[in-house]
Design an enzyme around this catalytic site. Structure first.
Site, PDB file in Angstrom:
ATOM      1  N   LYS A  38       0.860  -1.180   0.000  1.00 36.29           N
ATOM      2  CA  LYS A  38       0.000   0.000   0.000  1.00 36.29           C
ATOM      3  C   LYS A  38       0.898   1.232   0.000  1.00 36.29           C
ATOM      4  O   LYS A  38       1.578   1.526   0.978  1.00 36.29           O
ATOM      5  CB  LYS A  38      -0.928   0.005   1.211  1.00 36.29           C
ATOM      6  N   LYS A  53      -2.058  -1.715  -3.816  1.00 37.18           N
ATOM      7  CA  LYS A  53      -2.929  -0.538  -3.830  1.00 37.18           C
ATOM      8  C   LYS A  53      -2.050   0.710  -3.916  1.00 37.18           C
ATOM      9  O   LYS A  53      -1.125   0.840  -3.095  1.00 37.18           O
ATOM     10  CB  LYS A  53      -3.768  -0.515  -2.549  1.00 37.18           C
TER      11      LYS A  53
END
Length: 327
Positions: A197, A249
């Protein structure tokens, strides 16, 4: 043999041939739709920076979940927007909190007809907007946060969730969550690790959706967008700690990372097509600059081609319907 004997265009001559030889397809069952539920709403509320996406009331969330199942999507990822916040994010652990209530509502509505997932992070629930508990000097306390994540995971599992998604990027979060779930008798609840992330500028509209209170940034715990080897190390650690699935992500700016992660692990790989990716396409389409539906499907295909087996996207329900018409 060279041209004219070899003519690759033969396999592009019409839609039927192109469909027959297509190398990459997105299946509706591989799509997961994020949904937001806001405490106290009686009617759904539009999110200005995410056209077509809503903050749901409890009733509209149940209806949207049923519609997602009807469209054939593979899962729903739930995010809660509480009416009040505090320093420790206690509302995320409270069984009567907005997110745990939403889990029970959606499970009651759709049962096992789709995979019900929940965001496991404190940022929506803290008054400071960070993903963890703070030290006296304002830093994020990794180990104290892990204890809160363990409690939050057990609360979500008790509400009936199928998959928890620890997204705070704390060191050791997957192992702590796995142990807490197992100790509480929730061995069947899966862990979708936000293993990669990045500290991305593409999250802006999401923060509107959850009404984030964040001041500053999350660069001390989310990853440097310049780094790939670091991402693979994070993935390796999360799998070793018991992650059932891992996620990258954002998606589109990091397709190389998706591909590298797919090559590195033997668990399912997910990618989150985040709010900024979605909002850019919607804005361009609203100005008449692009063909919205074609771009939507092209972006999803690119993520699938890079190696993501599961795609979180705000277009999941609409895309599922379009894909059914195509195939």
């Amino acid at each position: 043999m060279p041209y004219p004997e070899i003519r690759p265009r033969r396999l592009r001559r019409n839609a039927a041939v192109r469909r027959l030889v297509s190398e990459t397809r997105v299946d509706p069952a591989e799509l997961v739709v994020p949904m937001f539920v806001k405490e106290g709403l009686t009617e759904p509320r539009a999110i200005a920076s995410l056209p077509g996406v809503l903050q749901h009331s409890r009733d509209s969330l149940r209806k949207a979940a049923a519609e997602a199942v009807q469209a054939g999507v593979g899962g729903i990822m739930l995010f809660g927007v509480p009416a009040t916040r505090d320093e420790t994010g206690a509302g995320g652990i409270d069984p009567a909190g907005v997110l745990n209530t939403a889990i029970r509502d959606v499970i009651a509505e759709v049962g096992d007809a789709t995979v019900v997932m929940s965001d496991l992070c404190l940022d929506e629930f803290t008054s400071h907007g960070h993903c963890g508990l703070l030290t006296p000097d304002g830093g994020v306390d990794n180990d104290a946060t892990l204890a809160a994540y363990a409690d939050m995971a057990v609360a979500q599992a008790a509400a009936g969730v199928h998959v928890v998604g620890p997204s705070g990027m704390m060191d050791g979060q997957v192992g702590v969550v796995r142990k807490a779930l197992d100790a509480a008798g929730h061995q069947d609840v899966s862990v979708l690790a936000y293993a990669v992330k990045y500290a991305s500028a593409f999250y802006g509209p999401f923060r509107d959706a959850v009404e984030s209170a964040l001041e500053g940034d999350r660069r001390t715990y989310q990853q440097d967008p310049a780094n790939l080897r670091e991402s693979l190390r994070e993935v390796e650690l999360d799998v070793a700690e018991g992650a059932d699935m891992v996620m990258v992500k954002p998606a589109l700016p990091y397709l190389d990372v998706v591909s590298a992660v797919r090559a590195a692990v033997d668990v399912p790989v997910a990618a989150y097509q985040v709010s900024g990716e979605y909002a850019m396409v919607e804005a361009a389409a609203a100005n008449g600059w692009i063909d919205r539906e074609r771009v939507m499907l092209e972006t999803l295909t690119s993520i699938r081609r890079a190696g993501a087996q599961i795609i979180l996207t705000y277009w999941a329900v609409e895309a599922a319907q379009l894909l059914r018409e195509l195939y």
